[in-house]
Scaffold this active site. Structure first.
Site, PDB file in Angstrom:
ATOM      1  N   GLU A   1     -11.134   3.467   5.963  1.00  0.00           N
ATOM      2  CA  GLU A   1     -10.059   4.369   6.410  1.00  0.00           C
ATOM      3  C   GLU A   1     -10.737   5.438   7.285  1.00  0.00           C
ATOM      4  O   GLU A   1     -10.500   5.519   8.469  1.00  0.00           O
ATOM      5  CB  GLU A   1      -9.352   4.999   5.199  1.00  0.00           C
ATOM      6  CG  GLU A   1      -8.252   5.994   5.583  1.00  0.00           C
ATOM      7  CD  GLU A   1      -7.613   6.678   4.370  1.00  0.00           C
ATOM      8  OE1 GLU A   1      -8.185   6.630   3.258  1.00  0.00           O
ATOM      9  OE2 GLU A   1      -6.527   7.284   4.559  1.00  0.00           O
TER      10      GLU A   1
ATOM     11  N   HIS B   1      -9.614   0.778  -1.217  1.00  0.00           N
ATOM     12  CA  HIS B   1      -9.582   1.450   0.081  1.00  0.00           C
ATOM     13  C   HIS B   1     -10.985   1.341   0.677  1.00  0.00           C
ATOM     14  O   HIS B   1     -11.983   1.621  -0.008  1.00  0.00           O
ATOM     15  CB  HIS B   1      -9.243   2.925  -0.073  1.00  0.00           C
ATOM     16  CG  HIS B   1      -7.795   3.221  -0.336  1.00  0.00           C
ATOM     17  ND1 HIS B   1      -7.078   2.636  -1.344  1.00  0.00           N
ATOM     18  CD2 HIS B   1      -6.923   4.051   0.310  1.00  0.00           C
ATOM     19  CE1 HIS B   1      -5.830   3.102  -1.317  1.00  0.00           C
ATOM     20  NE2 HIS B   1      -5.699   3.956  -0.330  1.00  0.00           N
TER      21      HIS B   1
ATOM     22  N   HIS C   1       0.862  -1.192   0.000  1.00  0.00           N
ATOM     23  CA  HIS C   1       0.000   0.000   0.000  1.00  0.00           C
ATOM     24  C   HIS C   1       0.891   1.232   0.000  1.00  0.00           C
ATOM     25  O   HIS C   1       1.250   1.767   1.053  1.00  0.00           O
ATOM     26  CB  HIS C   1      -0.922  -0.034   1.229  1.00  0.00           C
ATOM     27  CG  HIS C   1      -1.948   1.060   1.270  1.00  0.00           C
ATOM     28  ND1 HIS C   1      -3.091   0.983   2.030  1.00  0.00           N
ATOM     29  CD2 HIS C   1      -2.012   2.265   0.647  1.00  0.00           C
ATOM     30  CE1 HIS C   1      -3.817   2.085   1.885  1.00  0.00           C
ATOM     31  NE2 HIS C   1      -3.158   2.887   1.042  1.00  0.00           N
TER      32      HIS C   1
ATOM     33  N   ASP D   1       1.651   4.104   2.693  1.00  0.00           N
ATOM     34  CA  ASP D   1       0.590   4.928   2.078  1.00  0.00           C
ATOM     35  C   ASP D   1       1.181   6.069   1.234  1.00  0.00           C
ATOM     36  O   ASP D   1       1.259   5.940   0.013  1.00  0.00           O
ATOM     37  CB  ASP D   1      -0.360   5.463   3.155  1.00  0.00           C
ATOM     38  CG  ASP D   1      -1.768   5.753   2.638  1.00  0.00           C
ATOM     39  OD1 ASP D   1      -2.058   5.431   1.472  1.00  0.00           O
ATOM     40  OD2 ASP D   1      -2.584   6.288   3.411  1.00  0.00           O
ATOM     41  N   ASP D   2       1.556   7.180   1.868  1.00  0.00           N
ATOM     42  CA  ASP D   2       2.116   8.343   1.160  1.00  0.00           C
ATOM     43  C   ASP D   2       3.315   8.845   1.964  1.00  0.00           C
ATOM     44  O   ASP D   2       3.232   9.882   2.647  1.00  0.00           O
ATOM     45  CB  ASP D   2       1.046   9.439   1.044  1.00  0.00           C
ATOM     46  CG  ASP D   2      -0.184   8.947   0.304  1.00  0.00           C
ATOM     47  OD1 ASP D   2      -0.127   8.836  -0.931  1.00  0.00           O
ATOM     48  OD2 ASP D   2      -1.190   8.632   0.973  1.00  0.00           O
TER      49      ASP D   2
ATOM     50  N   HIS E   1       1.073   4.751  -2.516  1.00  0.00           N
ATOM     51  CA  HIS E   1       0.668   5.534  -3.697  1.00  0.00           C
ATOM     52  C   HIS E   1       1.956   6.154  -4.218  1.00  0.00           C
ATOM     53  O   HIS E   1       2.579   6.951  -3.501  1.00  0.00           O
ATOM     54  CB  HIS E   1      -0.336   6.621  -3.311  1.00  0.00           C
ATOM     55  CG  HIS E   1      -1.567   6.056  -2.675  1.00  0.00           C
ATOM     56  ND1 HIS E   1      -2.719   5.810  -3.382  1.00  0.00           N
ATOM     57  CD2 HIS E   1      -1.814   5.663  -1.397  1.00  0.00           C
ATOM     58  CE1 HIS E   1      -3.633   5.305  -2.566  1.00  0.00           C
ATOM     59  NE2 HIS E   1      -3.112   5.198  -1.355  1.00  0.00           N
TER      60      HIS E   1
HETATM   61  N1  ADE Z   1      -4.744   8.619  -2.164  1.00  0.00           N
HETATM   62  C1  ADE Z   1      -3.511   8.721  -1.674  1.00  0.00           C
HETATM   63  N2  ADE Z   1      -3.506   8.409  -0.373  1.00  0.00           N
HETATM   64  C2  ADE Z   1      -4.768   8.081  -0.035  1.00  0.00           C
HETATM   65  C3  ADE Z   1      -5.394   7.647   1.158  1.00  0.00           C
HETATM   66  N3  ADE Z   1      -4.722   7.502   2.304  1.00  0.00           N
HETATM   67  N4  ADE Z   1      -6.711   7.417   1.125  1.00  0.00           N
HETATM   68  C4  ADE Z   1      -7.403   7.590   0.003  1.00  0.00           C
HETATM   69  N5  ADE Z   1      -6.857   7.976  -1.143  1.00  0.00           N
HETATM   70  C5  ADE Z   1      -5.549   8.218  -1.166  1.00  0.00           C
HETATM   71 ZN    ZN Z   2      -3.886   4.704   0.436  1.00  0.00          ZN
END
Ligand code: ADE
Ligand code: ZN
Length: 348
Positions: A210, A207, A27, A288-289, A29
Site C-alpha cells: 500500500e 495488506h 476489502h 477500504d474505509d 474494514h
Molecule cells: N486499517 C484500516 N484501513 C487500513 C489501510 N488502508 N491500511 C492499513 N490498515 C488499515
Molecule cells: Zn485496508
C-alpha cells in the site's frame, strides 16, 4: 460470457452499469464504515467522549496526508464501540449501503485488538458482527464472512494472544489479515502467527504494497503464504513481481479512493489500476474505509473508471475478478458470473 464477448456499452451508460452490476467486496474494514453520524450517536449512547464538537467538525478532520494520519483518527473513531449491539449496528449500516451498490457478497475485516485493548471482550465484537452478517443473509440476500486482522504495529506475542482469544469463535470467522501501519512492520514479523493460522485451516490475506515496497508483497506471498494481497499497488515498480502475480493469478484488492485520500497517488487519473489490469493481474475494486475516504464500492468503480478511462470490458473483468477471488465455492461463483453477464446483456 468472456471479456471478449462484452456487448458495446455507450459511455454515458457506464456509471449506471457500474452501480447496477453484481459485485463482491473483499476489502472493507468494518470499523472504516463508521459514519460520523453513527460515531456521535454511539458516543452519546455509551457516554464515551470524542474530541470533536460536531459531525461537521469531525468530517473536517478527514484531511489525510498518509496512512498514519488516517489511522490515528480511525482508531479514535472506533473507541465509541462498546456493546455487541454497537458492532451489529455498524455492520448493519454497511450492509444497507452495500445492498444499494448491488454487492452480493462481502468479506469484512475487523480489528479486534482495537477493542480488546479498551476492555471490550472478543465475544462482544464477534457476536455483534456475526449477528449483522446473519441478518444481511436473511433480510438482504447478501452473503458475507468475517476476516480477523492483526494490527502489525503491535507485537507477534500480542497477535498470538489475540488468535487464542478468538479461537472459541473459530466458526464465526473464515480467515486472518494483517493491517495498520505498514512501513517498518514487514510481513515476516508475523510468519509464525500465520503458520499457526494455516494449521487451523484459516484463509490468509495481508495488506502489502500500500505504502510499503514490493518486497513486502513478495514476503507476504513467500513467508505468510497469503492467498490474496490487500492493496498491492506498489507491485507496479517490480516487473518480475508483476509477472508472478499475473501468472499465479494472485488477487489484489485495490482501493482507488483510499489510495487517493491517503496520497498514494496525487490524483485518481494517475492511479495504476488500468496498468495492473492490462498486465493480466487479478485486480478487484473495493472501498477500504468508505466512511473516511468519500465513497462506497460503487463510487470507487465509477470514479476510477471515469478518471482512468476503463472500458466496459475492463469493468466486467473487475467484477468477474471479485467473484473469482472470493472465498466461496465454485458453484456460487458461477451463479454470480451468470448474474453479471445478464446485467451486461441488459445494458448492451
Ligand atoms: N486499517 C484500516 N484501513 C487500513 C489501510 N488502508 N491500511 C492499513 N490498515 C488499515
Ligand atoms: Zn485496508
Amino acid at each position: 460470457m468472456t471479456a471478449a464477448a462484452i456487448p458495446h456499452i455507450p459511455a454515458d451508460r457506464l456509471p449506471a452499469l457500474l452501480r447496477a452490476m453484481p459485485k463482491a467486496e473483499l476489502h472493507i474494514h468494518i470499523e472504516g464504515s463508521l459514519e460520523p453520524e453513527l460515531i456521535f450517536e454511539l458516543s452519546r449512547r455509551n457516554g464515551v467522549a470524542i474530541p470533536y464538537a460536531s459531525v461537521e467538525d469531525l468530517r473536517r478532520a478527514y484531511a489525510f496526508t498518509d496512512l498514519q494520519s488516517f489511522l490515528d483518527i480511525y482508531y479514535a473513531g472506533a473507541s465509541v464501540l462498546v456493546t455487541a449491539q454497537d458492532f451489529h449496528d455498524m455492520a448493519w449500516a454497511y450492509f444497507l449501503r452495500a445492498r444499494a451498490d448491488n454487492v452480493v457478497h462481502a468479506e469484512l475485516f475487523f480489528d479486534p485488538q482495537t477493542h480488546t485493548a479498551r476492555g471490550v471482550a472478543m465475544g462482544t465484537v464477534i457476536d455483534g458482527l456475526h449477528r449483522a452478517c446473519e441478518r444481511a443473509r436473511s433480510e438482504l440476500g447478501i452473503s458475507s464472512a468475517l476476516i480477523l486482522c492483526f494490527l502489525r504495529h503491535l507485537s507477534e506475542a500480542e497477535a498470538f494472544d489475540t488468535l487464542e482469544e478468538a479461537l472459541p469463535y473459530r466458526d464465526k470467522f473464515i480467515g486472518v489479515g494483517l493491517d495498520s501501519s505498514e512501513v517498518g512492520h514487514p510481513p515476516e514479523k508475523f510468519a509464525r502467527v500465520y503458520a499457526r493460522c494455516r494449521t487451523l485451516g484459516l484463509h490468509l490475506v495481508a495488506h502489502a504494497g500500500e505504502e510499503g515496497p514490493p518486497t513486502y508483497i513478495r514476503t507476504a506471498l513467500d513467508l505468510l503464504q497469503v492467498e490474496r494481497i490487500d492493496h498491492g499497488v506498489q507491485a507496479i515498480h517490480d516487473p518480475e513481481l508483476m509477472q508472478r502475480l499475473a501468472r499465479e493469478r494472485i488477487p489484489l484488492t485495490v482501493c482507488p479512493l483510499s489510495n487517493l485520500k491517503l496520497c498514494v497517488y496525487p490524483s485518481l487519473a494517475q492511479h495504476q489500476l488500468k496498468a495492473l489490469l492490462d498486465a493480466g493481474l487479478a485486480v478487484t475494486v473495493n472501498s477500504d474505509d468508505p466512511a473516511y475516504f468519500g465513497g462506497y464500492i460503487a463510487d470507487n468503480f465509477v470514479e476510477v473508471a471515469a478518471a482512468t478511462g476503463l472500458s466496459a470490458q475492463q469493468c466486467w473483468q473487475l467484477a468477474a475478478n471479485s467473484f473469482e477471488a472470493s472465498f466461496v465455492d465454485e458453484a456460487t461463483k458461477a451463479g454470480w458470473r451468470d448474474q453479471l453477464d445478464a446485467c451486461f446483456a441488459r445494458f448492451g
